[in-house]
Design an enzyme around this catalytic site. Sequence first.
Site, PDB file in Angstrom:
ATOM      1  CG  HIS A 179      -1.525   2.868  13.572  1.00  0.00           C
ATOM      2  ND1 HIS A 179      -2.838   3.064  13.946  1.00  0.00           N
ATOM      3  CD2 HIS A 179      -1.500   3.019  12.224  1.00  0.00           C
ATOM      4  CE1 HIS A 179      -3.562   3.348  12.881  1.00  0.00           C
ATOM      5  NE2 HIS A 179      -2.780   3.318  11.822  1.00  0.00           N
ATOM      6  CD  GLN A 207       0.152   2.198   4.762  1.00  0.00           C
ATOM      7  OE1 GLN A 207      -1.030   2.259   5.096  1.00  0.00           O
ATOM      8  NE2 GLN A 207       0.575   2.672   3.612  1.00  0.00           N
ATOM      9  CG  PHE A 208       1.078   0.787  10.569  1.00  0.00           C
ATOM     10  CD1 PHE A 208       1.859   1.443  11.507  1.00  0.00           C
ATOM     11  CD2 PHE A 208       0.511   1.526   9.538  1.00  0.00           C
ATOM     12  CE1 PHE A 208       2.063   2.818  11.418  1.00  0.00           C
ATOM     13  CE2 PHE A 208       0.717   2.893   9.453  1.00  0.00           C
ATOM     14  CZ  PHE A 208       1.500   3.546  10.396  1.00  0.00           C
ATOM     15  CB  ALA A 209       3.544  -5.164  12.625  1.00  0.00           C
ATOM     16  CG  ASP A 210      -0.572  -2.560  14.658  1.00  0.00           C
ATOM     17  OD1 ASP A 210      -0.908  -2.509  15.842  1.00  0.00           O
ATOM     18  OD2 ASP A 210       0.507  -2.097  14.236  1.00  0.00           O
ATOM     19  CE1 TYR A 211      -4.030  -1.320  10.851  1.00  0.00           C
ATOM     20  CE2 TYR A 211      -2.759  -0.156   9.184  1.00  0.00           C
ATOM     21  CZ  TYR A 211      -3.575  -0.130  10.293  1.00  0.00           C
ATOM     22  OH  TYR A 211      -3.934   1.066  10.842  1.00  0.00           O
ATOM     23  CB  ILE A 212       0.758  -8.635   9.440  1.00  0.00           C
ATOM     24  CG1 ILE A 212       1.633  -9.300   8.386  1.00  0.00           C
ATOM     25  CG2 ILE A 212       0.633  -9.465  10.697  1.00  0.00           C
ATOM     26  CD1 ILE A 212       3.108  -9.327   8.743  1.00  0.00           C
ATOM     27  CD  GLU A 245      -2.381  -1.703   2.506  1.00  0.00           C
ATOM     28  OE1 GLU A 245      -2.330  -0.958   3.491  1.00  0.00           O
ATOM     29  OE2 GLU A 245      -2.780  -2.892   2.554  1.00  0.00           O
ATOM     30  CD  GLU A 266      -3.492  -5.421   4.890  1.00  0.00           C
ATOM     31  OE1 GLU A 266      -4.651  -5.869   4.795  1.00  0.00           O
ATOM     32  OE2 GLU A 266      -3.242  -4.203   5.004  1.00  0.00           O
ATOM     33  N   PRO A 311      -4.820 -10.058   8.118  1.00  0.00           N
ATOM     34  CG  PRO A 311      -6.081  -8.285   7.320  1.00  0.00           C
ATOM     35  CD  PRO A 311      -4.930  -8.604   8.218  1.00  0.00           C
TER      36      PRO A 311
END
Lengths: 350, 433
Positions: free
Chosen positions: A142, A95-100, A42, A73, A102
């Site tokens: 985040h 973009q942020f590890a928090d979004y990994i 992204e 993701e 999915p």
Amino acid sequence: MTEEDSISLRDAPTRQMNMIEAINDALDIMMARDPDIVILGEDVGYFGGVFRATAGLQKKYGRNRVFDSPINECGIVGAAVGMAAYGLRPVPEIQFADYIYPGLDQLVSEAARMRYRSAGEFTSPITIRSPFGGGIFGGQTHSQSPEALFTHVAGLKTVIPATPHDAKGLLIAAIEDNDPVIFFEPKRIYNGPFDGYYDKPSRTWKGHAGGVVPEGYYKTPLGKARIVCEGSALTVLAYGTMIHVAEAVLAEKGVDAEIIDLRTLVPLDMATVEKSVEKTGKCLVIHEATRTSGFGAELVTLVQERCFYHLEAPVERVTGFDTPYPHSLEWAYFPGPVRIGEAVDRLLKD
Amino acid sequence: MAENTARTRGNLPPLELYVPEPRYRPGDVVDYSHLPVPPAGQLGRPDENCPASETWPMTTDMIRVLDEDDRAVGPWNPGLDAETLRRMLRTMALTRAFDDRMYRGQRQGKTSFYMKCTGEEAISVAHAHALAHDDMVFPTYRQQGVLISRGYPLVEMVNQIYSNRADKLKGRQLPVMYSARDFGFFTISGNLATQFPQAVGWAMASAIKGDTRIASAFVGEGSSAEGDFHAAMTFAAVYNAPVVLNVVNNQWAISSFSGFAGAERTTFAARAAGYGIAGLRVDGNDALAVYAASQWAADRARANQGPTLIEHFTYRAEGHSTSDDPSAYRSAQEREEWPLGDPIMRLKKHLIVLGEWSEEQQEAMDRELVEQVKVATKEAEKNGVLGHGLHHPFHTMFEDVFEELPWHLEEQAAQAIRERETKWPEWKGEGHD
């Protein structure tokens, strides 16, 4: 590091860099060397990423090799797995590890086991870069440190640099590695080392040895820890941001500590850890991630299993709390100097 | 206060949850009159370079080539020569003979598990014939016909199913989860639909490198409900990836009917329109229709016109796997009455109508194929069957987790080999660990 590498490094001119510049430099060098490297994620293309880690790369290498992706993701990692099966070496950014999350199934069930399930017919030489950790007022979406999740998965390597020098060398090694690598970038120290004192002015990498980065290509091998400073009173095991916090606290307390930057959690450099604990007899494990089932639990167990007869005190661990990262109480959550200081006192009291 | 107490308001009706239910359950008489089966040859065949929207009327209709009199009719007739038709018929029949033998092998305890594709042979075989031999197929577990079409050795398939010492996958994968890179057959995953975004990524890579090969992926209608399906559709559309995305709608996902993937609202092919890509819905039991649609989509991808979603409308004639008993949840009559018939019988009758085949030739071929499978099975059994000791050496369990064995896996491998001496003291190991 091979003899050859260290010779070329000694002769190489150096440049002062922050961690983002070092990562950008590594990507640039590797893209120039290997036409099969592609970057997707992204905002990574025209804009160069929200942290600017991929700045300028699309312009230099074209939209075929550096391109933006949908906000998906699962698709980013899944497409990277397919690209790797074709023969490319994708370096996706989450973009942020928090979004990994999915993309987790594609990582855990697919990329991690591709070599195993196909007995080597298909491999996943993918390096997934992702900023992680807190300390930037990112709130609970985040700031997470999910490294332990990945260390639990057979077939994934987990790498976390603590300096610009290592960020460049480790990223180059990760990209060249033929296994899938999770490369977590401690975003709190992108611009400078953080000593844990949130109310003091931030420092920059200027003047820090880790901010002196050789020009050109070099590798910092995976599976090899770095002894930050030698000491005899206790061994501190940490990585990422916490290396700098530990350094500051122990220096302030005047403790003769041996601080080990693990650099890679899988593969882990247990030999260096064992040697140090056998020497000091005391061990403190520090990480920012939540406590229960964190990577610290693994480290404490390994030290207990392998160094028990050398231990002079119970192994201590300092971690984040078992809560999400709270936005307004970030500095209450953060395992800073007070929490570390108490643990050091307990360890050294006898 | 409990949140789950109903709040009625004025004269508003209480809300109702709808849970789909298939039309027929065990013992029910089946009536397929609700299912429109359009006449063969009716739909036009748009140019392969047409705008995607031109195909959308075809996503709710059905492309059919073989008519009631077993003749090939209409603009989608691919006009294949008799030799190709006979080769496809033979491969479909071989796939069925292989399935039958492996099913019995499972019942005889030679392996733990098997999955037949009975009734769906036209889909994998005709599709494979329409692709180039080096296009990469990302299959699910019911496309054994692709491997067989591409000439993969049957004995290697049986070795994999028996997890024996000659299994190229070293006994790690469930039976039928093949991997054959050199035959353009991607390693099968048990996690459903994960191969869909991977196929799109492979196709994107091919486009990035300026290659001419395309990718083709399969998914069942049930797992089209997975997020991966939608990730793949988005990526395929966004990057105009040279990929064919196939949904095999065989009506049943183990015991859940297609309604649980949304089939009651629209067709699976119609999902193409929402993503702005080409979509085709095809009679999956009509080998010529499958060939024609696959060829159209492959040509379109190769011409840089992007992805196509194909729904192959078919029926899973057998259980989901050897662990499944379909008589527990669906009417036995469904299979008998299936209005699109049996794909092998339909292609056979077509060749007979053309004067290129006969019942006698079919019978002789079937006997020959049974023998061919038997020979392969016997050959594979020399390498062992599941649980009879002739498996890969212990140490292989720890290999391929990483490219190189790290210290902790070396330690664990040593432990496993030590344990073996206690667990199986009679172990010979054939001279290696």
